[in-house]
Design a protein around this motif. Structure first.
Motif, mmCIF file in Angstrom:
data_model
loop_
_atom_site.group_PDB
_atom_site.id
_atom_site.type_symbol
_atom_site.label_atom_id
_atom_site.label_comp_id
_atom_site.label_asym_id
_atom_site.label_seq_id
_atom_site.Cartn_x
_atom_site.Cartn_y
_atom_site.Cartn_z
ATOM 1 N N PRO A 45 0.841 -1.201 0.000
ATOM 2 C CA PRO A 45 0.000 0.000 0.000
ATOM 3 C C PRO A 45 0.872 1.245 0.000
ATOM 4 O O PRO A 45 1.940 1.265 0.612
ATOM 5 N N MET A 48 0.094 3.739 4.339
ATOM 6 C CA MET A 48 -0.602 3.136 5.462
ATOM 7 C C MET A 48 -0.168 3.875 6.723
ATOM 8 O O MET A 48 1.000 4.187 6.897
ATOM 9 N N THR A 49 -1.128 4.122 7.574
ATOM 10 C CA THR A 49 -0.787 4.749 8.841
ATOM 11 C C THR A 49 -0.089 3.718 9.721
ATOM 12 O O THR A 49 -0.142 2.511 9.455
ATOM 13 N N ALA A 51 -0.978 2.778 12.638
ATOM 14 C CA ALA A 51 -2.012 1.908 13.210
ATOM 15 C C ALA A 51 -2.415 0.810 12.222
ATOM 16 O O ALA A 51 -2.584 -0.348 12.613
ATOM 17 N N GLU A 52 -2.534 1.165 10.942
ATOM 18 C CA GLU A 52 -2.884 0.172 9.921
ATOM 19 C C GLU A 52 -1.781 -0.870 9.753
ATOM 20 O O GLU A 52 -2.052 -2.064 9.621
ATOM 21 N N ARG A 53 -0.525 -0.417 9.756
ATOM 22 C CA ARG A 53 0.587 -1.364 9.623
ATOM 23 C C ARG A 53 0.660 -2.300 10.814
ATOM 24 O O ARG A 53 0.875 -3.505 10.658
ATOM 25 N N LYS A 55 -1.839 -3.179 12.770
ATOM 26 C CA LYS A 55 -2.982 -4.089 12.677
ATOM 27 C C LYS A 55 -2.694 -5.213 11.693
ATOM 28 O O LYS A 55 -2.982 -6.381 11.954
ATOM 29 N N ARG A 56 -2.103 -4.878 10.574
ATOM 30 C CA ARG A 56 -1.768 -5.891 9.567
ATOM 31 C C ARG A 56 -0.749 -6.901 10.114
ATOM 32 O O ARG A 56 -0.878 -8.100 9.896
ATOM 33 N N GLU A 58 -0.350 -7.673 13.244
ATOM 34 C CA GLU A 58 -1.073 -8.489 14.223
ATOM 35 C C GLU A 58 -1.897 -9.570 13.525
ATOM 36 O O GLU A 58 -1.897 -10.725 13.949
ATOM 37 N N GLU A 59 -2.586 -9.202 12.454
ATOM 38 C CA GLU A 59 -3.408 -10.165 11.713
ATOM 39 C C GLU A 59 -2.570 -11.303 11.150
ATOM 40 O O GLU A 59 -3.030 -12.438 11.066
#
Length: 105
Positions: A45, A48-49, A51-53, A55-56, A58-59
């Motif tokens: 991407p 990505m912020t 927080a988004e990175r 979260k990714r 973690e997923e």
């Protein structure tokens, strides 16, 4: 990031599995009779912020969130006189040098 090497024939048969690997952040190196000919890589991407990175990650199971109570306390840095840390660093770098090596860091 992990790289999977696969021949073209196997890639045709297992394309869905290979795409899943790429979606998980891995690369796939395609070979033709053992010779590398191409690569399938994840599309990153553009913006990505943080927080988004996080979260990714973690997923994907690379990191996990922790609570405040599980975090270790880090002691404050030791006070050093001005320039002492730089002096120690330079001494350490000079110690690893071979005779005649006059590079400066």
């Amino acid at each position: 990031m992990e790289t999977t090497v696969v021949g073209i024939r196997d890639a045709k048969i297992n394309l869905s599995k290979l795409v899943k690997l790429v979606q998980d952040g891995n690369e796939v190196l395609l070979t033709d009779r053992g010779r590398p000919v191409g690569k399938i890589v994840p599309v990153l991407p553009q913006a990505m912020t943080l927080a988004e990175r996080l979260k990714r990650l973690e997923e994907r199971g690379i990191i996990e969130q922790t609570s405040e109570r599980h975090m270790k306390k880090v002691p404050p840095p030791l006070p050093l006189e001005e320039g002492l840390a730089q002096k120690f660093l330079q001494e350490d770098r000079n110690h690893d040098r071979l005779p005649g090596d006059d590079r400066s860091y």
